[in-house]
Design a protein around this motif. Structure first.
Motif, PDB file in Angstrom:
ATOM      1  N   ARG A   1       9.716  -1.273  -6.799  1.00  0.00           N
ATOM      2  CA  ARG A   1      10.880  -1.974  -7.372  1.00  0.00           C
ATOM      3  C   ARG A   1      11.896  -2.360  -6.286  1.00  0.00           C
ATOM      4  N   ARG A   2      12.037  -1.520  -5.264  1.00  0.00           N
ATOM      5  CA  ARG A   2      12.922  -1.857  -4.139  1.00  0.00           C
ATOM      6  C   ARG A   2      12.405  -3.112  -3.434  1.00  0.00           C
ATOM      7  N   ILE A   3      11.126  -3.151  -3.162  1.00  0.00           N
ATOM      8  CA  ILE A   3      10.524  -4.272  -2.429  1.00  0.00           C
ATOM      9  C   ILE A   3      10.556  -5.558  -3.251  1.00  0.00           C
ATOM     10  N   THR A   4      10.375  -5.434  -4.568  1.00  0.00           N
ATOM     11  CA  THR A   4      10.297  -6.628  -5.417  1.00  0.00           C
ATOM     12  C   THR A   4      11.627  -6.986  -6.072  1.00  0.00           C
TER      13      THR A   4
ATOM     14  N   GLU B   1      -2.368  -2.739   9.782  1.00  0.00           N
ATOM     15  CA  GLU B   1      -3.393  -3.442  10.570  1.00  0.00           C
ATOM     16  C   GLU B   1      -4.353  -4.205   9.668  1.00  0.00           C
ATOM     17  N   LEU B   2      -4.562  -3.710   8.453  1.00  0.00           N
ATOM     18  CA  LEU B   2      -5.457  -4.370   7.499  1.00  0.00           C
ATOM     19  C   LEU B   2      -4.778  -5.524   6.761  1.00  0.00           C
ATOM     20  N   GLY B   3      -3.481  -5.726   7.001  1.00  0.00           N
ATOM     21  CA  GLY B   3      -2.799  -6.875   6.421  1.00  0.00           C
ATOM     22  C   GLY B   3      -1.761  -6.576   5.360  1.00  0.00           C
ATOM     23  N   PHE B   4      -1.534  -5.315   5.024  1.00  0.00           N
ATOM     24  CA  PHE B   4      -0.474  -4.992   4.067  1.00  0.00           C
ATOM     25  C   PHE B   4       0.864  -5.192   4.761  1.00  0.00           C
ATOM     26  N   ASN B   5       1.730  -5.993   4.156  1.00  0.00           N
ATOM     27  CA  ASN B   5       3.026  -6.224   4.789  1.00  0.00           C
ATOM     28  C   ASN B   5       4.067  -5.201   4.361  1.00  0.00           C
ATOM     29  N   GLU B   6       3.760  -4.391   3.357  1.00  0.00           N
ATOM     30  CA  GLU B   6       4.664  -3.344   2.907  1.00  0.00           C
ATOM     31  C   GLU B   6       3.860  -2.068   2.684  1.00  0.00           C
ATOM     32  N   VAL B   7       4.326  -0.963   3.237  1.00  0.00           N
ATOM     33  CA  VAL B   7       3.685   0.335   3.022  1.00  0.00           C
ATOM     34  C   VAL B   7       4.755   1.310   2.540  1.00  0.00           C
ATOM     35  N   ILE B   8       4.502   1.930   1.396  1.00  0.00           N
ATOM     36  CA  ILE B   8       5.454   2.866   0.803  1.00  0.00           C
ATOM     37  C   ILE B   8       5.022   4.278   1.166  1.00  0.00           C
ATOM     38  N   ASP B   9       5.932   5.016   1.789  1.00  0.00           N
ATOM     39  CA  ASP B   9       5.678   6.412   2.150  1.00  0.00           C
ATOM     40  C   ASP B   9       6.049   7.275   0.954  1.00  0.00           C
ATOM     41  N   THR B  10       5.036   7.697   0.197  1.00  0.00           N
ATOM     42  CA  THR B  10       5.301   8.446  -1.033  1.00  0.00           C
ATOM     43  C   THR B  10       5.676   9.905  -0.791  1.00  0.00           C
ATOM     44  N   SER B  11       5.755  10.312   0.486  1.00  0.00           N
ATOM     45  CA  SER B  11       6.277  11.647   0.755  1.00  0.00           C
ATOM     46  C   SER B  11       7.804  11.631   0.734  1.00  0.00           C
TER      47      SER B  11
ATOM     48  N   SER C   1       0.864  -1.167   0.000  1.00  0.00           N
ATOM     49  CA  SER C   1       0.000   0.000   0.000  1.00  0.00           C
ATOM     50  C   SER C   1       0.904   1.220   0.000  1.00  0.00           C
ATOM     51  N   SER C   2       0.339   2.369  -0.353  1.00  0.00           N
ATOM     52  CA  SER C   2       1.127   3.599  -0.292  1.00  0.00           C
ATOM     53  C   SER C   2       0.302   4.705   0.332  1.00  0.00           C
ATOM     54  N   THR C   3       1.000   5.614   0.990  1.00  0.00           N
ATOM     55  CA  THR C   3       0.357   6.753   1.626  1.00  0.00           C
ATOM     56  C   THR C   3       1.406   7.805   1.937  1.00  0.00           C
ATOM     57  N   THR C   4       0.943   9.001   2.225  1.00  0.00           N
ATOM     58  CA  THR C   4       1.848  10.053   2.689  1.00  0.00           C
ATOM     59  C   THR C   4       1.584  10.359   4.155  1.00  0.00           C
TER      60      THR C   4
ATOM     61  N   ALA D   1      -0.381   7.772  10.040  1.00  0.00           N
ATOM     62  CA  ALA D   1      -1.544   7.097  10.641  1.00  0.00           C
ATOM     63  C   ALA D   1      -2.178   6.137   9.643  1.00  0.00           C
ATOM     64  N   LYS D   2      -2.277   6.549   8.378  1.00  0.00           N
ATOM     65  CA  LYS D   2      -2.845   5.671   7.357  1.00  0.00           C
ATOM     66  C   LYS D   2      -1.923   4.488   7.089  1.00  0.00           C
ATOM     67  N   ALA D   3      -0.630   4.715   7.194  1.00  0.00           N
ATOM     68  CA  ALA D   3       0.326   3.617   7.018  1.00  0.00           C
ATOM     69  C   ALA D   3       0.109   2.559   8.091  1.00  0.00           C
TER      70      ALA D   3
END
Length: 116
Positions: free
Chosen positions: A44-47, A25-35, A12-15, A18-20
């Motif tokens: 690409r880093r994660i994969t 909590e919803l099950g995303f194992n990777e969250v990208i901070d696009t800020s 998932s991605s967010t800036t 709190a949303k990250a």
């Protein structure tokens, strides 16, 4: 749902921090901070440089352009919203053309029976 279907990475991605946390909590194992990192660079880093097989874009606008860049070769992108808006005095957003082309591609593939 992606993890339940066998995905190695559910991203998932967010800036917003709190949303990250909510995404985790919803099950995303990777969250990208696009800020601090471009979406495509984070994917690409994660994969390991591969990119995402499936991207679901719920924003559109500039995010759609980034989402396209995050795709693996022969990956699929689904756009569920077009909330992104032009910034400043620009009358057209630079990704408007990509949005229209994507919509035309989906329409063409659907008409050919290629989407299901």
């Amino acid at each position: 749902m992606a993890r339940a279907l066998g995905a190695k990475h559910a991203m998932s991605s967010t800036t917003n921090h709190a949303k990250a946390e909510q995404a985790k909590e919803l099950g995303f194992n990777e969250v990208i901070d696009t800020s601090s990192e471009k979406l495509a660079d984070g994917v690409r880093r994660i994969t390991g440089g591969y990119g995402a097989d499936i991207v679901i874009d719920a924003v559109g606008g500039e995010v759609l352009s980034e989402a396209l860049g995050a795709l693996a070769l022969d990956g699929s992108l689904t756009n569920t919203g077009l909330f992104g808006r032009p910034q400043g005095n620009h009358r057209r957003h630079k990704s408007d053309l990509a949005t229209r082309q994507h919509q035309e591609l989906l329409t063409a593939r659907s008409a050919e029976g290629g989407l299901g």
